[in-house]
Design a protein around this motif. Sequence first.
Motif, PDB file in Angstrom:
ATOM      1  N   ALA A  12      -1.358 -10.700  -9.376  1.00 28.26           N
ATOM      2  CA  ALA A  12      -2.992 -10.095  -9.878  1.00 28.26           C
ATOM      3  C   ALA A  12      -3.722  -9.978  -8.985  1.00 28.26           C
ATOM      4  O   ALA A  12      -4.293  -8.752  -9.672  1.00 28.26           O
ATOM      5  CB  ALA A  12      -2.945 -12.072 -10.219  1.00 28.26           C
ATOM      6  N   ASP A  13      -4.117 -10.729  -7.698  1.00 27.49           N
ATOM      7  CA  ASP A  13      -5.252  -9.864  -7.292  1.00 27.49           C
ATOM      8  C   ASP A  13      -4.743  -8.750  -6.728  1.00 27.49           C
ATOM      9  O   ASP A  13      -5.959  -7.699  -6.679  1.00 27.49           O
ATOM     10  CB  ASP A  13      -5.039 -11.560  -5.656  1.00 27.49           C
ATOM     11  N   ARG A  14      -3.931  -7.974  -6.769  1.00 31.32           N
ATOM     12  CA  ARG A  14      -3.089  -6.419  -5.634  1.00 31.32           C
ATOM     13  C   ARG A  14      -3.482  -6.142  -6.829  1.00 31.32           C
ATOM     14  O   ARG A  14      -4.280  -4.214  -6.711  1.00 31.32           O
ATOM     15  CB  ARG A  14      -1.863  -6.469  -5.237  1.00 31.32           C
ATOM     16  N   LEU A  15      -3.036  -6.298  -8.271  1.00 37.32           N
ATOM     17  CA  LEU A  15      -3.102  -5.494  -9.092  1.00 37.32           C
ATOM     18  C   LEU A  15      -4.682  -4.812  -9.988  1.00 37.32           C
ATOM     19  O   LEU A  15      -5.390  -4.222 -10.012  1.00 37.32           O
ATOM     20  CB  LEU A  15      -2.541  -6.204 -10.425  1.00 37.32           C
ATOM     21  N   ALA A  16      -6.229  -6.150  -9.590  1.00 36.51           N
ATOM     22  CA  ALA A  16      -7.867  -6.714 -10.154  1.00 36.51           C
ATOM     23  C   ALA A  16      -7.953  -5.557  -8.796  1.00 36.51           C
ATOM     24  O   ALA A  16      -9.392  -4.886  -9.182  1.00 36.51           O
ATOM     25  CB  ALA A  16      -7.477  -7.744  -9.623  1.00 36.51           C
ATOM     26  N   GLN A 157       7.208  -5.688  -7.125  1.00 36.67           N
ATOM     27  CA  GLN A 157       5.951  -4.884  -8.044  1.00 36.67           C
ATOM     28  C   GLN A 157       5.477  -5.403  -6.822  1.00 36.67           C
ATOM     29  O   GLN A 157       4.311  -4.382  -6.767  1.00 36.67           O
ATOM     30  CB  GLN A 157       6.242  -6.360  -9.112  1.00 36.67           C
ATOM     31  N   LEU A 158       5.430  -5.737  -5.508  1.00 32.61           N
ATOM     32  CA  LEU A 158       3.846  -6.054  -4.506  1.00 32.61           C
ATOM     33  C   LEU A 158       4.407  -4.670  -3.699  1.00 32.61           C
ATOM     34  O   LEU A 158       3.527  -4.048  -3.345  1.00 32.61           O
ATOM     35  CB  LEU A 158       3.811  -7.501  -4.244  1.00 32.61           C
ATOM     36  N   GLN A 159       5.605  -4.301  -3.552  1.00 37.07           N
ATOM     37  CA  GLN A 159       5.918  -2.997  -2.810  1.00 37.07           C
ATOM     38  C   GLN A 159       6.024  -1.825  -3.658  1.00 37.07           C
ATOM     39  O   GLN A 159       4.972  -1.050  -3.313  1.00 37.07           O
ATOM     40  CB  GLN A 159       7.516  -3.470  -2.289  1.00 37.07           C
ATOM     41  N   ASP A 160       5.910  -2.247  -4.651  1.00 32.31           N
ATOM     42  CA  ASP A 160       5.649  -0.714  -6.028  1.00 32.31           C
ATOM     43  C   ASP A 160       4.528  -0.132  -5.395  1.00 32.31           C
ATOM     44  O   ASP A 160       4.092   0.420  -5.497  1.00 32.31           O
ATOM     45  CB  ASP A 160       5.971  -1.133  -6.843  1.00 32.31           C
ATOM     46  N   LEU A 163       3.490   0.911  -2.063  1.00 34.83           N
ATOM     47  CA  LEU A 163       3.860   2.450  -1.936  1.00 34.83           C
ATOM     48  C   LEU A 163       2.510   3.052  -2.846  1.00 34.83           C
ATOM     49  O   LEU A 163       2.467   4.359  -2.468  1.00 34.83           O
ATOM     50  CB  LEU A 163       5.233   2.685  -2.613  1.00 34.83           C
ATOM     51  N   ILE A 164       2.377   2.390  -4.383  1.00 34.93           N
ATOM     52  CA  ILE A 164       1.111   3.888  -4.834  1.00 34.93           C
ATOM     53  C   ILE A 164       0.312   3.786  -4.024  1.00 34.93           C
ATOM     54  O   ILE A 164      -0.205   4.843  -4.226  1.00 34.93           O
ATOM     55  CB  ILE A 164       1.245   2.288  -6.411  1.00 34.93           C
ATOM     56  N   SER A 165      -0.427   2.717  -3.538  1.00 38.18           N
ATOM     57  CA  SER A 165      -1.499   2.712  -2.982  1.00 38.18           C
ATOM     58  C   SER A 165      -1.710   3.871  -1.349  1.00 38.18           C
ATOM     59  O   SER A 165      -2.949   4.032  -1.628  1.00 38.18           O
ATOM     60  CB  SER A 165      -2.298   0.928  -2.509  1.00 38.18           C
TER      61      SER A 165
END
Length: 205
Positions: A12-16, A157-160, A163-165
Motif C-alpha cells: 500500500a505504501d509503495r502504491l501510494a 506485486q511488490l516485485q512488479d 520493475l515498473i519503477s
Amino acid sequence: MKSWQEWGAELADRLADASPDERIVFAVGVAERLMRAEEALPEGDRAEYALELRPMLNALWEAALGNQTAFGEIKHGMGEHLLSEYCHNDGQDGPGDADEPAAAAVLCAAAAYLFGSGDLASVVSSRAVEAADQRSNREDGHADDPDGALTAELRRQLQDLALISRYSASLRHASLGLDIETSTRLHRVLRIPLSSTESEGPHQA
C-alpha cells in the motif's frame, strides 16, 4: 518473517508513492495475470464474460505503454459493460460474472485509466490476493503455511512495482503518448515479465 498483513501494508505504501502512470501499468499487469489464470482453466470452468474482456485488456496494455489511440476501444468497452446486464445493483440476484477476479480486475484497470483513480489500483491488487487465497483453498497447496499464497501474491506485486519503477522516467509521459520506439521497448521490458504467471523469482528485463 513478515506476515501477509505486513507485506500488504508495504505494498500500500509503495502504491501510494507510485506515479499515476506507474499505477496503471501495475493494475494492467495484475489484471493480465488473473486473465491468464482464467484462460488456463478447463473450458467448462471459465467465466465467459471475463474472456470477452480480453480485447479491452489488450487495449489497456497499449494505452498504459503510450499508445493514445487505444483510448477509444477502452471507452467503448467500458460503455458496453455499463449498458450490459452485468452492471447491476441486484446483488446476488443479478449475474455475477463481472465480479469474477479477472473481469473485475480488467474493469477496475479500465476505470483507473479512464478516470484517473489511483485507489482502483489497490482494488485490483486486492482482487488478486483474494483469488490467490481462493486458489490455495481449492488446491491445498499451502497446507503447512495457510497464508503462503497471500504472501506470495503480495511479494509478486511488490516485485512488479519495483520493475515498473525502473522505467518511471518513460512512463511519466505515457498518458500523453510515446513514440513507437519507446512504446515497443516498454512492451518488451514490462509487458512480457509482468504478464508472467510465475509468482516468485526475479524479473528479467
